[in-house]
Design an enzyme around this catalytic site. Structure first.
Site, PDB file in Angstrom:
ATOM      1  N   HIS A   1       0.834  -1.144   0.072  1.00  0.00           N
ATOM      2  CA  HIS A   1       0.082  -0.049   0.021  1.00  0.00           C
ATOM      3  C   HIS A   1       0.531   1.493  -0.114  1.00  0.00           C
ATOM      4  O   HIS A   1       0.572   2.158  -0.727  1.00  0.00           O
ATOM      5  CB  HIS A   1      -0.782   0.030   1.187  1.00  0.00           C
ATOM      6  CG  HIS A   1      -1.638   1.331   1.448  1.00  0.00           C
ATOM      7  ND1 HIS A   1      -2.735   1.388   0.588  1.00  0.00           N
ATOM      8  CD2 HIS A   1      -1.461   2.330   2.241  1.00  0.00           C
ATOM      9  CE1 HIS A   1      -3.262   2.608   0.875  1.00  0.00           C
ATOM     10  NE2 HIS A   1      -2.482   3.265   1.970  1.00  0.00           N
TER      11      HIS A   1
ATOM     12  N   CYS B   1       0.235  -1.085 -17.902  1.00  0.00           N
ATOM     13  CA  CYS B   1      -0.570  -0.159 -17.111  1.00  0.00           C
ATOM     14  C   CYS B   1      -0.263  -0.373 -15.437  1.00  0.00           C
ATOM     15  O   CYS B   1      -0.966   0.010 -14.503  1.00  0.00           O
ATOM     16  CB  CYS B   1      -2.212  -0.216 -17.116  1.00  0.00           C
ATOM     17  SG  CYS B   1      -2.660  -1.795 -16.656  1.00  0.00           S
TER      18      CYS B   1
HETATM   19  C1  PEP Z   1      -1.681  -4.905 -12.287  1.00  0.00           C
HETATM   20  O1  PEP Z   1      -1.931  -5.976 -11.704  1.00  0.00           O
HETATM   21  O2  PEP Z   1      -0.609  -4.522 -12.720  1.00  0.00           O
HETATM   22  C2  PEP Z   1      -2.951  -4.083 -12.446  1.00  0.00           C
HETATM   23  C3  PEP Z   1      -2.585  -2.790 -13.252  1.00  0.00           C
HETATM   24  O3  PEP Z   1      -4.120  -4.254 -11.875  1.00  0.00           O
HETATM   25  P1  PEP Z   1      -4.485  -4.114 -10.144  1.00  0.00           P
HETATM   26  O4  PEP Z   1      -3.175  -3.322  -9.538  1.00  0.00           O
HETATM   27  O5  PEP Z   1      -5.426  -3.035 -10.260  1.00  0.00           O
HETATM   28  O6  PEP Z   1      -4.620  -5.380  -9.866  1.00  0.00           O
END
Ligand code: PEP
Ligand code: MG
Length: 555
Positions: free
Chosen positions: A185, A483
């Site tokens: 976090h 992402c």
């Molecule tokens: C990821 O897993 O990299 C992602 C962008 O999704 P989240 O962090 O929402 O699981």
């Protein structure tokens, strides 16, 4: 006191300033005899009510919607009738209110730990609520983040969501914690706020409050004996970098004009309002979980459609990639009733929920299509936690059946990365979610600080999986972006561009430094740096090799 502490740098940047620790938890006094059981019950109730009121007040004034969501979820825990009953039972058995509260939370804590997985990871939240309730029952101020009124470096054992949800990024210069990992976090928050951060930094709490420290969020070094000249130089460097980043404008391009789209990750329309988000070329990841938080039933098609339309309208003509519900594991949702999974991260999460509840996915897709039609926005949809080309194909059929033309999937599971070419026969684009791809590729829980080195997005094996996806994209002429949190690290962004990634989606604050880093390198530079990173044996070596050869962003 050691002069140099070393942890893991999880959010790059330098900072220098006085260190202040999160106010400590209250110390329980010796148990007192209970003369009036009813009065003691009231004392415990009043303390819990004060915690709920405080959490709700902070939720209402929290600037960021996800912060409000976290605080409201904590308020719900503090209101749990089972918890209240356990406290009442302890009071009736003769415990005074502070000890009854502590006992009840200890019992809940044991149950959470015994359940393992996601619940076990939530014990920090429980401890945080307990400390607040015990402090309130003792008439003491609630523990938490200091508010000195001047800029400071915030130090803590680990930061609970409730601590950081309404943290003021204008006063906090950097974060340093004893525990935590790159996807904890603290790390995610720091990157989203653009604050330098070091986690897993042993000895942090032994540094006395007020000590001027210098934090390097890239190398993970915290100097506790920085002299005045170094502190002044650090402050100048921070100001210069900020000015440089602020001056960077326009679409993502390498020095020789190669396009790398710069997009933002958001959870609500509010996150698009700032000046930083205005510089994005679109939304690369719209997380839809926020609307489903704190619900006992799923929102209906109209409610969903209105919420999505608000975001689509705020995007203002730029493309937006919306992700279908990613519930489960680190994002549990009460109405899905997933408790009892022995291993939630490997369980029915993300797109897999549709195996049990196909109507939930269909409703969401129809709501998205309705919102897209109402706003005329350029909407693309993608699914989380896809493992096979067949799953990608099924999702594409369902989404297209709902009237959505541009369909993609996230690559978060190594099996999907390995079969990227096959996935791209079924869908129009891929978006690599490096947070989960790290977790699954390295068999390392994304919330486990002890495994931070394995979860480091500079790991060459992770980069190789991303490279495979990018190559598949080039072969099939379809876009492949990143992402996950990896996209927000300016130096790593250069490497990702060199691997052939066509878009990077990140928190709005990260856009300017990433844009500036790309602009400082030609595509050939990016490719050379990517080759250096791939040739390394671990994340640390990869980062060091690239840092040695990279160019500073131009003034
Ligand atoms: C990821 O897993 O990299 C992602 C962008 O999704 P989240 O962090 O929402 O699981
Ligand atoms: Mg994910």
């Amino acid at each position: 006191m050691p002069e140099r502490l070393t942890g893991i740098g999880v959010s790059p940047g330098l900072a220098a300033g006085p260190l202040l620790r999160v106010a400590p938890a209250p110390r329980l006094p010796e148990p007192a005899a209970v003369a009036d059981v009813e009065a003691e019950l009231t004392r415990a109730d009043v303390a819990l009510a004060a915690v709920v009121t405080e959490l709700r007040r902070r939720a209402d004034s929290a600037g960021r919607p996800e912060a409000a969501g976290i605080l409201r979820a904590q308020a719900m825990i503090a209101e749990d009738p089972i918890l209240r009953d356990t406290i009442a039972e302890a009071v009736r058995a003769g415990r005074d209110a502070p000890h009854a509260i502590a006992d009840a939370f200890a019992e809940h804590r044991r149950a959470f730990q015994a359940a393992g997985g996601y619940l076990a990871e939530r014990v920090t939240d429980l401890d945080d609520i307990r400390d607040r309730a015990v402090a309130a029952s003792l008439g003491q101020p609630m523990p938490g983040v200091p508010t000195p009124g001047y800029p400071y470096v915030l130090a803590a054992r680990d930061l609970a969501p409730a601590d950081t949800a309404d943290l003021d990024p204008d006063l906090v210069l950097a974060l340093v914690t004893e525990l935590g990992g790159p996807t904890s976090h603290t790390a995610i928050l720091a990157r989203s706020l653009g604050l330098p951060a070091v986690v897993s930094c042993a000895g942090t709490l032994a540094v006395p409050d007020g000590t001027v420290v210098r934090v390097d969020g890239a190398s993970g070094e915290v100097l506790t004996d920085a002299d005045e000249a170094l502190v002044a130089a650090t402050r100048t460097a921070v100001a210069v970098r900020r000015g440089r980043a602020d001056r960077s404008r326009g679409p993502g391009r390498t020095a020789d004009g190669h396009e790398v789209k710069l997009l933002v990750n958001i959870g609500s329309a509010a996150e698009l309002r700032g000046e930083e988000a205005a510089g994005a070329e679109g939304v690369g990841l719209f997380r839809t979980e926020l609307l489903f938080l704190d619900r006992t039933t799923a929102p209906g098609i109209e409610e969903q459609s209105r919420a999505y339309a608000e975001v689509f309208a705020a995007v203002g003509g730029r493309p937006v990639v919306i992700r279908t519900l990613d519930a489960g594991a680190d994002k549990p949702l009460p109405f899905l009733d997933q408790a009892g999974e022995p291993n939630p991260a490997l369980g029915v999460r993300g797109l897999r929920i549709a195996r049990r509840r196909p109507e939930g996915l269909r409703t969401q897709l129809h709501a998205i299509e309705l919102a897209a039609r109402r706003t005329g926005a350029d909407v693309r949809v993608m699914a989380p936690m896809v493992a096979t080309a067949a799953e990608a194909g099924e999702f594409a059929t369902t989404a297209r059946g709902a009237g959505l033309d541009t369909v993609g999937v996230m690559v978060e599971v190594p099996a999907a990365a390995l079969r990227a070419r096959r996935l791209l026969e079924k869908v129009d684009f891929l978006s690599v979610g490096t947070n989960d791809l790290s977790q699954y590729a390295f068999a390392a829980d994304r919330q486990c600080g002890d495994l931070a080195d394995l979860l480091d997005p500079w790991q060459p094996a992770l980069l190789e999986l991303i490279a495979g996806c990018a190559t598949a994209g080039r072969t099939r002429g379809r876009p492949v972006g990143v992402c996950g949190e990896a996209a927000a690290d300016p130096l790593l962004a250069v490497v990702l561009a060199g691997l052939g990634v066509g878009s990077l989606s990140m928190s709005p604050r990260a856009l300017a430094p990433v844009r500036a880093a790309l602009a400082a390198h030609s595509l050939a530079d990016c490719e050379r740096l990517a080759a250096l990173a791939l040739a390394a044996d671990d994340a640390e070596q990869a980062r060091a090799a690239v840092r040695r050869e990279a160019r500073p962003a131009p003034d």
